[in-house]
Design an enzyme around this catalytic site. Sequence first.
Site, short mmCIF file in Angstrom:
data_model
loop_
_atom_site.label_atom_id
_atom_site.label_comp_id
_atom_site.label_asym_id
_atom_site.label_seq_id
_atom_site.Cartn_x
_atom_site.Cartn_y
_atom_site.Cartn_z
N SER A 83 0.73 -1.43 0.07
CA SER A 83 0.18 -0.02 0.11
C SER A 83 0.74 1.36 0.02
O SER A 83 1.96 1.47 0.18
CB SER A 83 -0.94 -0.08 1.17
OG SER A 83 -1.35 -1.07 1.53
N1 SAH Z 1 -0.41 -5.02 4.36
C1 SAH Z 1 0.33 -5.28 2.86
C2 SAH Z 1 -0.61 -4.88 1.75
C3 SAH Z 1 -0.91 -6.16 0.81
S1 SAH Z 1 -2.05 -6.03 -0.54
C4 SAH Z 1 1.67 -4.94 2.84
O1 SAH Z 1 1.95 -4.08 3.55
O2 SAH Z 1 2.48 -4.98 1.92
C5 SAH Z 1 -3.29 -6.92 0.06
C6 SAH Z 1 -2.90 -8.35 0.31
O3 SAH Z 1 -4.11 -9.40 0.77
C7 SAH Z 1 -2.28 -9.32 -0.97
O4 SAH Z 1 -1.01 -9.62 -0.59
C8 SAH Z 1 -3.64 -10.33 -1.14
O5 SAH Z 1 -2.74 -11.31 -1.44
C9 SAH Z 1 -3.86 -10.44 0.25
N2 SAH Z 1 -5.42 -11.22 0.21
C10 SAH Z 1 -6.50 -11.13 -0.42
N3 SAH Z 1 -7.30 -11.89 0.05
C11 SAH Z 1 -6.98 -12.29 1.18
C12 SAH Z 1 -7.70 -13.38 2.25
N4 SAH Z 1 -9.15 -13.77 2.00
N5 SAH Z 1 -6.92 -13.83 3.12
C13 SAH Z 1 -5.64 -13.20 3.24
N6 SAH Z 1 -5.02 -12.34 2.52
C14 SAH Z 1 -5.68 -12.03 1.31
#
Ligand code: SAH
Length: 239
Positions: free
Chosen positions: A87
């Site tokens: 993000s």
């Molecule tokens: N917090 C992260 C941002 C990641 S973007 C950071 O600091 O880098 C959102 C993430 O949510 C992605 O990696 C995606 O694969 C994950 N995601 C999507 N659906 C999900 C689910 N049902 N359970 C866990 N993770 C999920």
Amino acid sequence: MNRYLIISFFFLGFLCGQNGEARAQDMNYKELRYKMVKEQIAARGIKERAVIKAMQKVERHLFVPSQFRHLAYSDSPLPIGFGQTISQPYIVGIMTQLLDINSKSRVLEIGTGSGYQAAILGELCKEVYSIEIVEGLALKAKTTIESLNYDNLHLKWGDGYIGWEEHAPYDAIIVTCSPSKIPQALIDQLDENGRLVIPIGEKNVKSLVLLKKIDGELVRKDVIPVRFVPMIDERGKEY
Ligand code: SAH
């Protein structure tokens, strides 16, 4: 050879040597990170001291693929592989501030991604539990987090839609992917007076929402319009 010449050669060797280069690079990243926090975080209204300090400390460039490292402190999300993104720093800042956490808090994160948000939380609270659904990302985040020696971060590969019952209830829950509705399990696993920060909405109309559990009921506040990757199930279908 003259004494001054020897000292100069030694100094030059130090500057050009690998250590010198690495140090110069690190200093550059540190400057960029402080500039990012000043211009993108503090100047845009994130005033919580502890959040500012955590964002000054955690090295975002260690969480992005090497080809994007030079952009680590820019004002944008960045690709982390598997079609996912880390993000934008401002979004990390605002979501973290909304969680209203302290050194006693136990927090659940859905969507570990690169592990950057988890590391920020690790600086601020007692225990952090974070779930990632993409196995490749879960493994990569584990390696990154292990190299940074956090002992209060607990990562798991799985579907965060059902939360992480074993360690519930949580003082705060942060969801960094977006479902169309709030998953009931997350509401159930939130403690009384707990805060849930989650982007909700249909495809292109998402709102960053803060929910507080007061007397068992959720009190909702829409904070800002946002764009987020969708929350998906194990087959990649959007929730
Ligand atoms: N917090 C992260 C941002 C990641 S973007 C950071 O600091 O880098 C959102 C993430 O949510 C992605 O990696 C995606 O694969 C994950 N995601 C999507 N659906 C999900 C689910 N049902 N359970 C866990 N993770 C999920």
